[in-house]
Motif scaffolding. Structure first.
Motif, PDB file in Angstrom:
ATOM      1  N   VAL A  51     -70.590 152.957   8.234  1.00 15.15           N
ATOM      2  CA  VAL A  51     -69.263 152.402   7.988  1.00 15.15           C
ATOM      3  C   VAL A  51     -69.249 151.481   6.776  1.00 15.15           C
ATOM      4  O   VAL A  51     -68.261 150.792   6.528  1.00 15.15           O
ATOM      5  N   ILE A  73     -70.524 148.627   6.000  1.00 16.89           N
ATOM      6  CA  ILE A  73     -70.163 147.228   6.245  1.00 16.89           C
ATOM      7  C   ILE A  73     -71.195 146.328   5.584  1.00 16.89           C
ATOM      8  O   ILE A  73     -72.377 146.670   5.511  1.00 16.89           O
ATOM      9  N   GLU A 131     -62.089 142.297   6.561  1.00 11.60           N
ATOM     10  CA  GLU A 131     -63.445 142.296   7.122  1.00 11.60           C
ATOM     11  C   GLU A 131     -63.415 142.426   8.645  1.00 11.60           C
ATOM     12  O   GLU A 131     -64.246 143.094   9.246  1.00 11.60           O
ATOM     13  N   LYS A 191     -62.840 146.058   9.459  1.00 13.95           N
ATOM     14  CA  LYS A 191     -64.060 146.844   9.242  1.00 13.95           C
ATOM     15  C   LYS A 191     -65.055 146.597  10.360  1.00 13.95           C
ATOM     16  O   LYS A 191     -65.760 147.497  10.809  1.00 13.95           O
ATOM     17  N   ASN A 192     -65.099 145.355  10.778  1.00 10.90           N
ATOM     18  CA  ASN A 192     -66.023 144.994  11.852  1.00 10.90           C
ATOM     19  C   ASN A 192     -65.659 145.713  13.151  1.00 10.90           C
ATOM     20  O   ASN A 192     -66.538 146.068  13.939  1.00 10.90           O
ATOM     21  N   LEU A 226     -56.103 146.369   4.863  1.00 12.17           N
ATOM     22  CA  LEU A 226     -57.260 146.899   4.149  1.00 12.17           C
ATOM     23  C   LEU A 226     -56.883 147.234   2.714  1.00 12.17           C
ATOM     24  O   LEU A 226     -55.804 147.775   2.460  1.00 12.17           O
ATOM     25  N   ALA A 243     -61.307 150.051   1.024  1.00 15.73           N
ATOM     26  CA  ALA A 243     -61.692 149.799   2.415  1.00 15.73           C
ATOM     27  C   ALA A 243     -61.023 150.804   3.337  1.00 15.73           C
ATOM     28  O   ALA A 243     -61.627 151.278   4.303  1.00 15.73           O
ATOM     29  N   VAL A 273     -63.037 153.018   5.910  1.00 17.57           N
ATOM     30  CA  VAL A 273     -62.761 152.995   7.346  1.00 17.57           C
ATOM     31  C   VAL A 273     -62.395 154.394   7.831  1.00 17.57           C
ATOM     32  O   VAL A 273     -62.896 154.885   8.848  1.00 17.57           O
TER      33      VAL A 273
END
Ligand SMILES: Nc1ncnc2c1ncn2[C@@H]1O[C@H](COP(=O)(O)OP(=O)(O)OP(=O)(O)O)[C@@H](O)[C@H]1O
Ligand SMILES: [Mg+2]
Lengths: 250, 482
Positions: free
Chosen positions: A131, A133, A150, A153-154, A176, A180, A184
């Motif tokens: 992913v 990250i 963030e 994404k987490n 996002l 991103a 994602v």
């Protein structure tokens, strides 16, 4: 896999869900759209078992089990994952500790041995790559001080770690940036399989360019008032919700 | 909504005391009550020299003139000091050569507690001096320590073997006139530990003592004395658990630490005495006087405590920073549940120049408990450039408990720099739901969040102790849900 029938739910005597019907089969992607305040997040909270909401009518089954009868943690362990619209900060609890507890609780439920520290860290490295990250984020406390993007994404990272059967992504695309969003969406696509399913709650057609839905539903005033194929999302993007509201009020 | 949360928290925090069992070891009592005769009997039973008896009698006569204190913020039932047995020793008291000779009942007790008073623990480098009912039963690793000139023995033994050291330091940091319970302890103390680290010696292992209150109606009056000579270092561990008991038990210990030039002492405590049942019945009263004197320049004392037990805790491990550049640190976690009351904190007394102190206090309150931090930072006239930083955090579980912070400052030197930060937070139901959604039960979620919250303090504990401490936190807050 998920069958919702005539689901009603309320909070403090205010009925928010007013008869939801929805069936999700393995391998499918469903998008749920709808104006602000229509009950999308409420639906995901109720499915995940948030006790703030009281289910007053209807049923929901998940893999043949009565979903509403399960505790929130057992729903999660059965493979239901919710990517929160507003992920919660937990100061002091490191992501590593948090995820390790979560993963091992899932494994315990599946009667598997817990991961050792090294096995776990290996898994984490793999999924982080998947992913894309930032390494730093997993060294910090859960969501604490994370930017909006963030945090989203987490959520996807956690989804990758837990490999759910049904993932409900509540506005994971909001906030996002363009890169991103692609990351994602890629992550979600990579995790897709014929056995699992995804419910995407979103306001924007753009996400659906990356993750192509089989169905698009419109939720309005606590009911699904329209369901169609992916073309519906384009129509909404163009025309907004007024025509649906009108159709519904008539 | 709020009710729901209360319910969850009540369930989660309703854990029964796990260590509630009672070991049946024959105990030798002297009759209830306190008088000059009783003090003489105690001294005689222990074969003490005349000076020691004098020490006790002086304290006793002083105690007679004192009144039990009436402290703010603690609701202390009146204690009948004539209804307490002041001395009890396990009847079987042979000289022990190896573990095999330890009373099997006793070993079973330690096993139940998960206290490894066994070869494994010894191999892992911990010398254990177990105190059961006031008398040392077993001391290990003495020889290894002796090679380095380190003395680690019971205080009774030290009185016999090292009278000069004991005479010089006993009562030098906490004189009997200090407070009511200090006087009582000085008069009737039963046993405890004595540590002496000679000049330039780093103690090669953690020194560890497990205390355990084990006989009906027996007040415990430990007395611990630690002396670290120039350039020495020692880390000392004290851990406590007690079996479930209906009647309140009094515990009034004294710990004295003295550090000379550049010496460093780390004193860690995990305290888990019986806190009383859910209605607040029973439980240990824990009135402890712990004080360190940083006598030498550049010396350092670090107190770390994890307090989860006792019905009432009254305890302020303190540092007198006498030597220039000396350092005092205090790290504390105090957890209260049900009807427990804790009033704990520290006193940092800056006397020397460039002295520094650090206070990190984390309170966790649940049920209907009350948790107070009370801290004094005092900077005297001659303490040029003194520095203090205090961080006092409170975490509330539910809304029937209370957290209070009382920072006192007495500063008479304007070069001092003193900072204080305080926060109060609550575990939110949204945090718990977030954890639930990731597959964790509510009790695991609370455990995770609490352990995260106290991490800064737990990290100061030696490894094995840290694990034990985390277990205790889990037990005292989580219990039997799920
Ligand atoms: N805790 C609460 N107390 C009172 N009303 C609530 C609560 N939570 C949600 N609601 C109400 O329920 C309705 C549906 O909210 P929900 O969050 O499900 O909307 P949504 O469709 O997700 O909206 P958005 O697109 O803005 O995220 C709203 O009118 C909201 O104000
Ligand atoms: Mg929403």
């Amino acid at each position: 896999m998920l069958v919702i029938k005539d689901l009603h739910a309320k909070i403090e005597d205010k009925e928010i869900l007013r008869g939801i019907n929805l069936e999700v089969k393995p391998g499918e992607v469903h998008a749920i759209m709808g104006p602000n305040g229509s009950g999308k997040s409420t639906l995901s909270s109720v499915l995940a078992g948030n006790e703030k909401f009281e289910v007053c009518e209807g049923s929901a089954s998940f893999h043949g089990k009565d979903l509403l009868d399960l505790s929130p943690e057992d729903r999660a362990r059965e493979g239901l994952f919710l990517s929160f619209q507003y992920p919660v900060e937990i100061p002091g609890v490191s992501m590593v500790n948090f995820m390790r507890t979560a993963v091992n609780e899932h494994r315990k439920y599946q009667e598997k041995d817990p991961f050792s520290a090294s096995e776990f860290l290996k898994l984490m490295r793999e999924k982080k790559k998947l992913v894309e990250i930032d390494s730093n984020l997993t060294n910090r406390s859960v969501n604490e001080g994370f930017s909006g993007g963030e945090k989203k994404k987490n959520e996807i990272f956690q989804m990758a770690m837990l490999e759910p059967k049904l993932a409900i992504l509540d506005e994971t695309d909001s906030g996002l940036d363009i890169d991103a969003l692609r990351v994602v969406a890629n992550g979600v696509n990579k995790l897709k399989s014929p056995e699992n399913a995804t419910i995407l709650i979103t306001h924007y057609q753009r996400l659906l360019d990356y993750i192509v839905p089989d169905y698009v539903h419109v939720l309005y005033k606590g009911r699904i008032v329209k369901s169609a194929g992916k073309e519906l999302a384009h129509e909404l993007e163009e025309k907004g919700y007024d025509w649906i509201k009108k159709e519904f009020e008539d | 909504m709020a009710e729901d949360q209360d319910k969850i928290l009540e369930e989660v925090t309703g854990g029964e005391y796990k260590y509630g069992f009672y070991t049946d070891i024959e105990t030798e009592f002297i009759p209830k009550g306190l008088s000059e005769d009783v003090v003489r009997i105690i001294s005689a039973k222990k074969n003490e020299p005349e000076w020691m008896l004098e020490f006790r009698l002086k304290a006793f006569r002083h105690w007679l003139k004192m009144k039990a204190p009436n402290w703010a913020h603690l609701n202390i039932p009146e204690i009948d000091f004539q209804d307490i047995i002041y001395y009890a020793a396990p009847k079987k008291k042979p000289e022990l050569e190896s573990m095999d000779e330890v009373d099997p009942e006793l070993r079973a007790t330690f096993d139940k507690l998960g206290i490894p008073l066994d070869e494994q623990k010894m191999l892992s480098g911990v010398a254990v001096d177990a105190v059961i009912d006031s008398v040392s039963v077993k001391t290990t690793f003495k020889e290894t320590l002796a090679e380095k000139g380190i003395i680690f023995c019971s205080i009774s033994e030290a009185i016999q073997e090292f009278p000069d050291l004991v005479k010089k330091y006993l009562g030098s940091v906490v004189p009997h006139g200090d407070n009511f319970f200090a006087a009582l302890n000085a008069a009737v103390f039963s046993d405890g530990s004595f540590v002496y680290i000679p000049k330039g010696v780093r103690c090669p292992m953690e020194l560890s003592t497990y205390f355990r209150i084990n006989a009906m109606n027996t007040g415990q009056f430990e007395r611990t004395l630690i002396v670290a000579d120039d350039d020495s270092y020692v880390s000392y561990l004290e851990g406590c658990t007690a079996p479930q008991r209906d009647e309140n038990q009094l515990h009034a210990a004294i710990v004295e630490i003295i550090t000379m030039e550049r010496a460093e002492v780390k004193y860690s405590t995990v305290q888990n005495w019986y806190p009383g049942d859910k209605e607040g019945k029973g439980g240990i009263y824990n009135f402890v006087t712990k004080r360190a004197l940083c006598k030498g320049d550049y010396s350092k004392v670090m107190w770390t405590q994890v307090e989860t037990g006792s019905a009432i805790t009254w305890k302020y491990p303190s540092c007198i920073l006498q030597g220039d550049h000396s350092i005092g640190e205090f790290y504390s976690v105090a957890v209260t549940n049900n009807y427990q009351q804790a009033d704990t904190g520290t006193k940092m007394i800056h006397l020397g120049k460039n002295t520094r102190s650090l206070i990190v206090s984390k309170g966790v309150s649940a049920g209907r408990s009350h948790n107070s931090y009370r801290g004094l930072v005092k900077v005297s006239k001659k303490a040029e450039n003194a520095r203090n930083f205090s961080q006092c955090d409170s975490l509330l579980l539910g809304d029937q408990c209370g957290a209070h912070t009382f920072p006192y400052l007495e500063i008479v030197n304007n070069t001092a720099k003193v900072e204080h930060e305080a926060t109060t937070s609550k575990i939110g139901e949204d945090q718990i739901f977030y954890c639930n959604q990731r597959g964790m039960s509510t009790e695991d979620a609370v455990g995770l969040i609490v352990n995260g919250y106290v991490k800064e303090v737990i990290n100061q504990l030696p490894m094995e102790f840290a694990v034990e401490a985390q277990k205790l936190l889990q037990i005292s807050l989580e219990g039997s849900v799920g």
